[in-house]
Design a protein around this motif. Structure first.
Motif, PDB file in Angstrom:
ATOM      1  N   ILE A  32       0.824  -1.194   0.000  1.00 42.42           N
ATOM      2  CA  ILE A  32       0.000   0.000   0.000  1.00 42.42           C
ATOM      3  C   ILE A  32       0.864   1.252   0.000  1.00 42.42           C
ATOM      4  CG2 ILE A  32      -1.641   1.332   1.394  1.00 42.42           C
ATOM      5  CD1 ILE A  32      -2.864  -1.317   2.257  1.00 42.42           C
ATOM      6  N   TYR A 109      -2.916  -3.664 -11.351  1.00 44.29           N
ATOM      7  CA  TYR A 109      -3.723  -3.236 -10.211  1.00 44.29           C
ATOM      8  C   TYR A 109      -3.003  -3.499  -8.898  1.00 44.29           C
ATOM      9  CZ  TYR A 109      -7.458  -3.394 -13.704  1.00 44.29           C
ATOM     10  OH  TYR A 109      -8.225  -3.209 -14.823  1.00 44.29           O
ATOM     11  N   ASN A 110      -3.288  -2.628  -7.920  1.00 43.47           N
ATOM     12  CA  ASN A 110      -2.938  -2.838  -6.522  1.00 43.47           C
ATOM     13  C   ASN A 110      -4.031  -2.177  -5.706  1.00 43.47           C
ATOM     14  OD1 ASN A 110      -2.026  -2.599  -3.865  1.00 43.47           O
ATOM     15  ND2 ASN A 110       0.110  -2.498  -4.485  1.00 43.47           N
ATOM     16  N   LEU A 111      -4.935  -3.010  -5.160  1.00 39.70           N
ATOM     17  CA  LEU A 111      -6.117  -2.518  -4.456  1.00 39.70           C
ATOM     18  C   LEU A 111      -6.870  -1.536  -5.358  1.00 39.70           C
ATOM     19  CD1 LEU A 111      -4.742  -2.221  -0.820  1.00 39.70           C
ATOM     20  CD2 LEU A 111      -6.037  -4.078  -1.851  1.00 39.70           C
ATOM     21  N   ASN A 112      -6.973  -0.264  -4.959  1.00 39.88           N
ATOM     22  CA  ASN A 112      -7.752   0.690  -5.750  1.00 39.88           C
ATOM     23  C   ASN A 112      -6.891   1.504  -6.704  1.00 39.88           C
ATOM     24  OD1 ASN A 112      -6.443   2.136  -3.811  1.00 39.88           O
ATOM     25  ND2 ASN A 112      -8.138   3.562  -3.395  1.00 39.88           N
ATOM     26  N   LYS A 113      -5.652   1.073  -6.893  1.00 39.65           N
ATOM     27  CA  LYS A 113      -4.756   1.773  -7.811  1.00 39.65           C
ATOM     28  C   LYS A 113      -4.664   1.029  -9.142  1.00 39.65           C
ATOM     29  CE  LYS A 113      -1.944   3.681  -4.046  1.00 39.65           C
ATOM     30  NZ  LYS A 113      -0.584   3.789  -3.486  1.00 39.65           N
ATOM     31  N   GLU A 114      -4.488   1.797 -10.219  1.00 40.77           N
ATOM     32  CA  GLU A 114      -4.448   1.207 -11.567  1.00 40.77           C
ATOM     33  C   GLU A 114      -3.506   2.005 -12.459  1.00 40.77           C
ATOM     34  OE1 GLU A 114      -7.340   1.703 -15.300  1.00 40.77           O
ATOM     35  OE2 GLU A 114      -8.276   0.589 -13.653  1.00 40.77           O
TER      36      GLU A 114
END
Length: 354
Positions: A32, A109-114
């Motif tokens: 994160i 993607y990483n959780l809500n990141k793109e």
């Protein structure tokens, strides 16, 4: 006051211990806090050489995808197919024949990141045969492939023949399928012939179909190589769609028709075109159709007869089955020659490619 200080110290101590006891392999906080970045995509087309700059025709491509701190990836292959992958290296096979340029888009993607990137890719895919009948076994046509429409009248076309499955009218001999139209009294009709179809046995959506055929002689003969939508039993005609790869009437000798029937464009209002081709009754010619989601092209000997702009509104985006027949007389066949006794429609092969 001293008691309160003691309680506070105990709570702080527990929090410190809890933090220290956390599994060091749990990297959630690290992911994160670390940026999602450096998305890299490579595509290696199989079989590229100086002579084959767009690949060996297999359609195989090896992809490698990676990005800092990505937990998953999504790849849009540019052909309408999208897949979710975990990254690394993997293979994918394209099937649309011909040389096509694709825009491949990859998302990380990483959780809500793109983050995303695109790469262009020009690829050659060779056509592959998915079904064929070479008519190499003498006798009745292969029952695994072909059934028959039987009866008279031509289903609304006022034709003169009665369709049978007798060897007198349909047989495989000397490497060709022979459909024989005969002047004879049979079941109340004055002529007999045959109509074969793959309904319930084989159908396909998109691709190329190719017939090699020699057409029958005789005024009134009306041979056809064509296709109907699988849903004809429920939707009816013309809602099911009809694609006529080849129609010929001897009364318009050497004039080859390619036609599309569908709602508001059927019968005499169909979308059609024609081409004059020499010697269609004395020589074999190749009649073919290139059928795709955005267009349909009909050819004779690789010369285009007609191009139809296919859309999602047309009924030509479903499975269709194949029909081979020879009618005589009727609305399109016209006047039957007074000296007509018999004639043979010969088909060397039928091939369907992806």
């Amino acid at each position: 006051m001293k008691k309160n200080i003691t309680i506070i110290l105990l709570v702080l101590n527990c929090l410190i211990c809890f933090s220290c006891s956390k599994n060091p392999e749990d990297s959630t906080d690290l992911v994160i806090s670390t940026g999602l970045a450096n998305l890299n995509v490579t595509a290696v087309i199989a079989g590229i050489t100086a002579d084959k700059p767009n690949g060996d025709g297999s359609g195989n491509v090896n992809f490698t995808i990676n990005a800092d701190n990505a937990t998953s990836y999504k790849i849009d292959f540019g052909n309408g197919e999208i897949k979710t992958v975990q990254g690394g290296s993997f293979s994918y096979s394209y099937s649309n024949p011909g040389t096509q340029t694709y825009t491949v888009r990859v998302f990380a993607y990483n959780l809500n990141k793109e983050i995303s990137t695109t790469i262009p890719m020009t690829l050659f895919v060779a056509s592959k045969t998915i079904w064929s009948d070479e008519f190499n076994v003498d006798g009745a046509p292969n029952s695994t492939y072909w059934g028959y429409d039987l009866g008279a009248g031509g289903w609304g076309n006022n034709e003169e023949q009665y369709y049978t499955n007798r060897p007198e009218n349909v047989i495989v001999k000397d490497g060709v399928l022979q459909i024989k139209t005969i002047k004879e009294a049979y079941q109340g009709s004055k002529y007999t012939s045959a109509r074969l179809l793959t309904k319930g046995k084989f159908s396909f959506k998109y691709g190329k179909i190719e017939f090699k055929a020699k057409l029958p002689v005789g005024g009134g003969t009306w041979p056809a190589l064509w296709m109907l939508g699988n849903n004809i039993s429920t939707a009816g005609w013309p809602a099911c769609g009809e694609m006529d790869v080849m129609e010929h009437v001897y009364n318009q000798l050497n004039k080859i028709h390619g036609t599309f029937h569908y709602p508001d464009h059927s019968g005499g209002n169909a979308v059609t075109a024609s081409k004059i081709v020499a010697n269609v009754t004395s020589e074999f010619h190749i009649y073919s159709m290139d059928w795709r989601a955005d267009y349909i092209k009909i050819y004779v000997d690789n010369e285009k007869i007609i191009e139809f702009p296919n859309t999602s509104a047309a009924p030509f985006n479903q499975d269709f089955f194949i029909i081979i027949n020879c009618a005589i007389g009727g609305n399109f066949g016209g006047t039957i020659a007074s000296d007509f006794t018999s004639s043979t429609f010969e088909i060397d092969y039928v091939r369907v490619y992806n």
